[in-house]
Design a protein around this motif. Structure first.
Motif, mmCIF file in Angstrom:
data_model
loop_
_atom_site.group_PDB
_atom_site.id
_atom_site.type_symbol
_atom_site.label_atom_id
_atom_site.label_comp_id
_atom_site.label_asym_id
_atom_site.label_seq_id
_atom_site.Cartn_x
_atom_site.Cartn_y
_atom_site.Cartn_z
ATOM 1 N N CYS A 46 0.812 -1.221 0.000
ATOM 2 C CA CYS A 46 0.000 0.000 0.000
ATOM 3 C C CYS A 46 0.848 1.276 0.000
ATOM 4 O O CYS A 46 0.393 2.319 -0.468
ATOM 5 C CB CYS A 46 -0.935 -0.001 1.205
ATOM 6 N N ILE B 208 -5.105 -0.236 -5.351
ATOM 7 C CA ILE B 208 -5.245 -1.647 -5.008
ATOM 8 C C ILE B 208 -6.566 -2.127 -5.602
ATOM 9 O O ILE B 208 -7.620 -1.513 -5.387
ATOM 10 C CB ILE B 208 -5.267 -1.878 -3.488
ATOM 11 N N LEU C 117 -10.621 -5.093 2.999
ATOM 12 C CA LEU C 117 -10.851 -3.656 2.815
ATOM 13 C C LEU C 117 -10.523 -2.881 4.087
ATOM 14 O O LEU C 117 -9.889 -1.812 4.024
ATOM 15 C CB LEU C 117 -12.302 -3.406 2.401
ATOM 16 N N ILE D 38 -6.808 -2.444 4.308
ATOM 17 C CA ILE D 38 -6.280 -1.519 3.296
ATOM 18 C C ILE D 38 -6.607 -0.086 3.665
ATOM 19 O O ILE D 38 -5.817 0.833 3.397
ATOM 20 C CB ILE D 38 -6.851 -1.869 1.911
ATOM 21 N N CYS E 233 -8.681 2.215 -3.552
ATOM 22 C CA CYS E 233 -8.982 0.789 -3.543
ATOM 23 C C CYS E 233 -10.299 0.539 -4.268
ATOM 24 O O CYS E 233 -11.312 1.180 -3.963
ATOM 25 C CB CYS E 233 -9.068 0.295 -2.105
ATOM 26 N N PHE F 266 -15.777 0.957 -1.104
ATOM 27 C CA PHE F 266 -14.642 1.053 -2.018
ATOM 28 C C PHE F 266 -14.682 2.374 -2.785
ATOM 29 O O PHE F 266 -15.738 3.001 -2.924
ATOM 30 C CB PHE F 266 -14.653 -0.122 -3.000
#
Length: 239
Positions: A30, A37, A54, A57, A64, A78
């Motif tokens: 990351c 991502i 998720l 991240i 993402c 997202f």
């Protein structure tokens, strides 16, 4: 019209919710300088493991996106969503059926300004996605080009994804597809394990997706980011 959420992506790491990744490796990915991502996988993807990935991240600022390939993995939160469709299969469920099921359950919740259709051409017969979708992978360069025209000119799909999943693809075929596109952005994924392969892919496609090597060889995976960024300086000499 503003650029789509993926419009400036050159390098993307793809992470599979069904594959374990420890915190140190995830942080390195990351913080690598990658543009985004992409979360998705061919099997074993569930709501729970997608939410879990998720949430991890989200400790970082890296954009993402999710490939919403089935109703089971419809997770909100997202930055963008791709709806994948496999072109080179005779199984209609992978062209529109599963997508309709996912949208039936989650379509009303999707931020449609952040959603893009993603037309796949699957080209490695030994890959999980090829076996799962029964994709016709023994395509000639002319047939690959024809499928790409279906996506780009007939369907007006915003993203065309050449998926070699696990093996490094034919860059001449990739370059031909890119040269003939009129509006779609070309994603390439498959078999990138070195910086040189990443550079070649970046000179052939708009966006390079790096996946399996993240789990097998982190140092090699991280080297692909700089290789793709540096390749941007070569683009004016290639196209």
């Amino acid at each position: 019209m503003s650029s789509p959420f993926y419009g400036n992506w050159r390098h993307v790491f793809k992470l599979d919710p069904d594959r374990p990744i420890d915190d140190d490796r995830l942080a390195a990915v990351c913080l690598s300088g990658t543009d985004a991502i992409l979360v998705g996988g061919s099997s074993g993807v569930t709501f729970d493991n997608t939410v879990e990935l998720l949430s991890r991240i989200r400790r970082f600022e890296t954009p993402c996106a999710l490939e919403l390939s089935s109703a089971e993995c419809g997770v909100p939160g997202f930055d963008g969503y791709f709806i994948p469709m496999v072109l080179n299969t005779e199984q209609g469920g992978w062209i529109a059926g599963r997508q309709a099921e996912a949208l039936r359950d989650y379509g009303r919740l999707l931020p449609w300004e952040q959603v893009a259709g993603e037309a796949y051409i699957v080209l490695n017969p030994d890959s999980t996605v090829a076996r799962l979708t029964e994709a016709k992978t023994d395509l000639t360069a002319d047939e690959i080009a024809a499928y790409s025209q279906v996506a780009d000119r007939l369907w007006r799909a915003p993203v065309l994804y050449l998926e070699y999943s696990g093996t490094f693809g034919d860059m001449a075929a990739v370059r031909r597809v890119r040269s003939e596109l009129t509006q779609a952005r070309l994603f390439y994924g498959g078999g990138i394990r070195t910086a040189e392969q990443a550079r070649q892919a970046a000179l052939s496609a708009h966006t390079v997706v790096v996946g399996n090597v993240v789990y097998d060889d982190l140092e090699a995976a991280l080297s692909t980011v700089e290789a793709v960024i540096n390749s941007a300086k070569e683009q004016d000499h290639v196209f």
